[in-house]
Design a protein around this motif. Structure first.
Motif, short mmCIF file in Angstrom:
data_model
loop_
_atom_site.label_atom_id
_atom_site.label_comp_id
_atom_site.label_asym_id
_atom_site.label_seq_id
_atom_site.Cartn_x
_atom_site.Cartn_y
_atom_site.Cartn_z
N GLN B 426 0.83 -1.20 0.00
CA GLN B 426 0.00 0.00 0.00
C GLN B 426 0.86 1.26 0.00
O GLN B 426 0.56 2.23 -0.69
CB GLN B 426 -0.91 0.00 1.23
CG GLN B 426 -2.02 -1.03 1.11
CD GLN B 426 -2.81 -1.17 2.40
OE1 GLN B 426 -2.31 -0.89 3.48
NE2 GLN B 426 -4.04 -1.63 2.28
N LYS B 428 3.93 1.51 -1.14
CA LYS B 428 4.54 1.61 -2.47
C LYS B 428 3.57 2.30 -3.42
O LYS B 428 3.95 3.19 -4.18
CB LYS B 428 4.80 0.19 -3.00
CG LYS B 428 6.26 -0.15 -3.06
CD LYS B 428 6.47 -1.50 -3.73
CE LYS B 428 7.86 -1.97 -3.37
NZ LYS B 428 8.21 -3.25 -3.84
N ARG B 429 2.31 1.87 -3.37
CA ARG B 429 1.28 2.45 -4.23
C ARG B 429 1.15 3.94 -3.95
O ARG B 429 1.13 4.77 -4.86
CB ARG B 429 -0.05 1.74 -3.97
CG ARG B 429 -1.29 2.47 -4.39
CD ARG B 429 -1.84 1.92 -5.69
NE ARG B 429 -2.80 2.80 -6.31
CZ ARG B 429 -4.12 2.73 -6.13
NH1 ARG B 429 -4.63 1.82 -5.35
NH2 ARG B 429 -4.91 3.57 -6.76
N VAL B 432 3.99 5.94 -5.37
CA VAL B 432 3.90 6.08 -6.83
C VAL B 432 2.85 7.13 -7.19
O VAL B 432 3.08 8.00 -8.03
CB VAL B 432 3.55 4.71 -7.48
CG1 VAL B 432 3.16 4.88 -8.92
CG2 VAL B 432 4.73 3.77 -7.35
N GLU B 433 1.68 7.07 -6.52
CA GLU B 433 0.61 8.02 -6.85
C GLU B 433 1.02 9.45 -6.51
O GLU B 433 0.72 10.39 -7.25
CB GLU B 433 -0.67 7.66 -6.09
CG GLU B 433 -1.22 6.28 -6.41
CD GLU B 433 -2.04 6.24 -7.70
OE1 GLU B 433 -2.36 7.32 -8.24
OE2 GLU B 433 -2.34 5.12 -8.16
#
Lengths: 276, 442
Positions: B426, B428-429, B432-433
């Motif tokens: 989560q 990592k996500r 990135v976002e």
């Protein structure tokens, strides 16, 4: 006098006083609302999908009334609704070609190679772990981020593949932004025949991981003859949406991997991958 | 520097399983007929190709030159012919360009540069250029170009050079064996790196669970005025920021680099690569990698040429006794799961690890019970439980306010979570976002 009566009278007077104050304030500080905004808002679908580029239907209604936007920018409204709004405002609305979403992949679970994935069930998270569990780097991951983003329930997740139901799709483009693989494009509603593949890899590499990949055999290009229906893009054939082919091309081309499909049959799950 | 290292807050103590391979001496892997060298092996810009299909190359010849300052050149692992420049599955799962070399079996040298025997009197700039020319990256796992760390911008004064021999990831023993068997080179590398930075000394940090390595380092450290610091065993002790805190007591602020607190950290394997480049004139074309895991017949440590397919590495380790559940590049905490055996050894491949079926479990993630274990063990002192909720609700702005960008993705929170929540993924996500959002804003 009993206490109860006193209390009733006191509260009654207080209520009347406050009522008068509110009444006066409402008159003096009244905010004028253009009633046309309200009326246009009622005529709009109220889905707040954002397909028009505004924050929601109310925002769009304001823009239409102030003539910053044209009613035909709403992708959800039917042609009749748009005409109704335009007539009400006494403006003219252009007729616009409706566009619908297309997921350029046909690799469902039975037809593709996948590895075990045990993480967050969401495409944008899955793509961070080794690009997703699918053998093909370009295909649909099948966790349904697009289906979740669709306010109209037009995307069905079937056997690990996103399938667009064209009759429900209004073209709001919410799914386009949700897909981490950039698989979804907007195509004219009139086009019926599409190549359901987006991998630029060589044919052999695609076939190793997917039974329904386009292997660029060009049968469809040949079958369309002089007509410029299909475009060759490296190891991938794309439909020419300037001059889209009819559904008869699918039979004429006899696509060996069934990557070339008619959309209605695709959404009805009528195709199997190539047996080999 | 204090005698007693500080203990950073948080961390976890997974079973280290290093005994599988820690007693196995480093062996030279035999020459293969074919190497597939992945083009982009460093953080930063990809290198630019200088060979083409059909070219005959010698061992050590330049295959690709640096594509910018934060980029390193690539050299041929053996002599032979460039068979093709094609795509193979990369370590992150996405297909990446690679140079395939068919070996001629001669393994004939074409040294791209002369050794600098008198490095003690060589200009630091010359030595630094050599580190760059040799294509040395951080060999602990990140793959950050070494010369960039050695180039502090004007105004930033470096006063401490730390060599990272913590090797806190369970299972991995490559750095351990390197410190035992090539102690002299490690210390010499530290001295060369110190000269480049204009320092007189350096500190080598080694976790307490490698007493033999600490002893070996201590024996030779005096020669070049290097200090050895034993560190408490605590994952992630080998993370740059935690290592700096343990040795110097300085905290690297969020969003800053070790340079900002006057430190440079290099891996011990990178130090050995620096010795090869400067003293022997050998570019970075091989590395020591641990091939380990319970399903393997004969786990151990091998010196592989860059571009060795991991299927060959597993063959060297005797093959498998049972079907493994997972194949990881790197350690079990931060390693990346692989879906193909065609991935090849890169400059930052510290381990090839097979995980057996009884070591992994297929958990489903359950709601957070607010026990706070993740908060206790987070070495960056952020709030994993709260950030996880923000990410689940797609509130990346909220996650950013909660400093998710400080997360070093060590995986301690996921490891300790009794609800098996995929916290690391989560975050990592979210990172990135948030970065995508910043790029959009420009």
């Amino acid at each position: 006098m009993s206490i109860a009566v006193i209390a009733i009278i006191a509260v009654g007077i207080l209520g009347a006083l406050l009522g008068i104050i509110i009444g006066v304030v409402a008159k003096v500080f009244a905010v004028e609302i253009d009633e046309r905004i309200e009326r246009v808002g009622e005529l709009l679908p109220g889905a707040n999908c954002g397909g028009c580029g505004y924050a929601g239907c109310a925002d769009f209604a304001k823009a239409v009334v102030s003539e910053a936007a044209s009613p035909d920018q709403c992708p959800v409204c039917s042609k009749e609704d748009i005409v109704t709004i335009a007539d009400y405002l006494g403006i003219s609305a252009e007729e616009k070609e409706k566009r619908v979403a297309l997921v350029r992949c046909s690799g469902d679970i039975p037809n593709t190679v996948r590895s075990l994935y045990n993480g967050v069930r969401d495409c944008r998270s899955a793509v961070l772990v080794a690009g997703g569990a699918k053998g093909c780097d370009y295909g649909c991951l099948g966790f349904g981020s697009c289906a979740e983003a669709c306010p109209f329930g037009a995307i069905e997740m079937r056997k690990g593949l996103a399938v667009v139901h064209k009759d429900l799709c209004v073209g709001c483009e919410n799914c386009v932004a949700a897909c981490p693989k950039n698989l979804i494009i907007m195509v004219p509603e009139a086009a019926t025949t599409h190549v359901y593949c987006n991998s630029p890899e060589k044919g052999a590499a695609k076939r190793a991981v997917c039974k329904t990949a386009c292997i660029a055999c060009r049968k469809c290009v040949k079958a369309s003859g002089e007509e410029d229906h299909m475009l060759v893009d490296g190891f991938l054939i794309r439909t020419n949406y300037e001059n889209p082919p009819g559904p008869e091309l699918v039979e004429a081309a006899a696509c060996p991997t069934t990557a070339l499909r008619v959309d209605s049959a695709h959404s009805a799950d009528a195709y199997q991958g190539a047996s080999k | 520097m204090s005698d007693k290292p500080r203990k950073f807050k948080g961390g976890v103590h997974p079973d280290d399983s290093k005994a599988l391979s820690s007693h196995k001496a480093i062996q030279e892997a035999p020459l293969l007929d074919c190497y597939k060298v992945i083009m982009h092996q460093n953080i930063g810009a990809p290198p630019e190709l200088v060979v083409k299909k059909g070219d005959v190359v010698k061992k050590g010849a330049l295959l690709a030159k640096a594509g910018g300052f934060v980029s390193v050149p690539l050299h041929a692992p053996t002599s032979g012919t460039v068979k093709s420049i094609d795509k193979i599955p990369g370590p992150t799962g996405i297909s990446v360009p690679c140079i395939e070399i068919t070996a001629d079996g001669e393994d004939e040298w074409a040294s791209p540069f002369e050794p600098i025997a008198d490095w003690k009197n060589a200009e630091p700039a010359v030595l630094k250029q050599r580190v760059w020319d040799a294509g040395i990256v951080g060999m602990g796992g990140a793959g950050f170009p070494a010369h960039v760390k050695l180039s502090p911008p004007e105004g930033k004064k470096i006063d401490t050079l730390i060599l990272n021999g913590a090797e806190c990831e369970p299972y991995l023993t490559a750095d351990h064996r390197l410190m035992l068997e090539q102690a002299e080179e490690v210390v010499l590398g530290a001295a060369i790196l110190a000269r480049i930075l204009g320092l007189k000394t350096a500190v080598i940090g080694v976790e307490n669970n490698k007493p033999d390595a600490i002893e070996a380092m201590n024996k030779v450290a005096g020669k070049h005025n290097i200090q050895v610091q034993a560190l408490p065993v605590n994952y992630p002790q080998g993370a740059e920021k935690q290592l700096i805190y343990a040795i110097t007591g300085r905290e690297v602020p969020v969003g800053k680099l070790p340079m900002d607190v006057g430190c440079v950290v290099q891996n011990v394997a990178s130090a050995v690569a620096v010795v090869d480049a400067v003293v022997k004139g050998i570019p970075s074309i091989e590395r020591v990698t641990t091939v380990t895991g319970k399903p393997l017949v004969n786990p151990g440590n091998w010196k592989f040429r860059i571009g060795t397919p991991i299927s060959k590495a597993l063959e060297l380790a005797g093959g498998i006794t049972e079907q493994p559940a997972k194949l990881l590049l790197g350690g079990p905490m931060m390693g990346i799961a692989q879906s193909s055996l065609n991935v090849t050894v890169m400059k930052n491949t510290s381990g090839i690890l097979l995980i057996s079926n009884d070591e992994v479990s297929q958990y489903t993630s359950e709601p957070c019970i607010r026990c706070g274990r993740c908060v206790d063990c987070c070495p960056m002192q952020i709030l994993p439980a709260t950030i996880s909720q923000a990410v689940e609700n797609k509130r990346f702005d909220w996650a950013e306010k909660l400093n998710v960008m400080a997360c070093i993705e060590c995986g301690s929170c996921s490891y300790s979570c009794p609800s098996h929540r995929p916290l690391n993924q989560q975050f990592k996500r979210a990172k990135v976002e948030i970065q995508a959002g910043l790029r959009k804003k420009g």
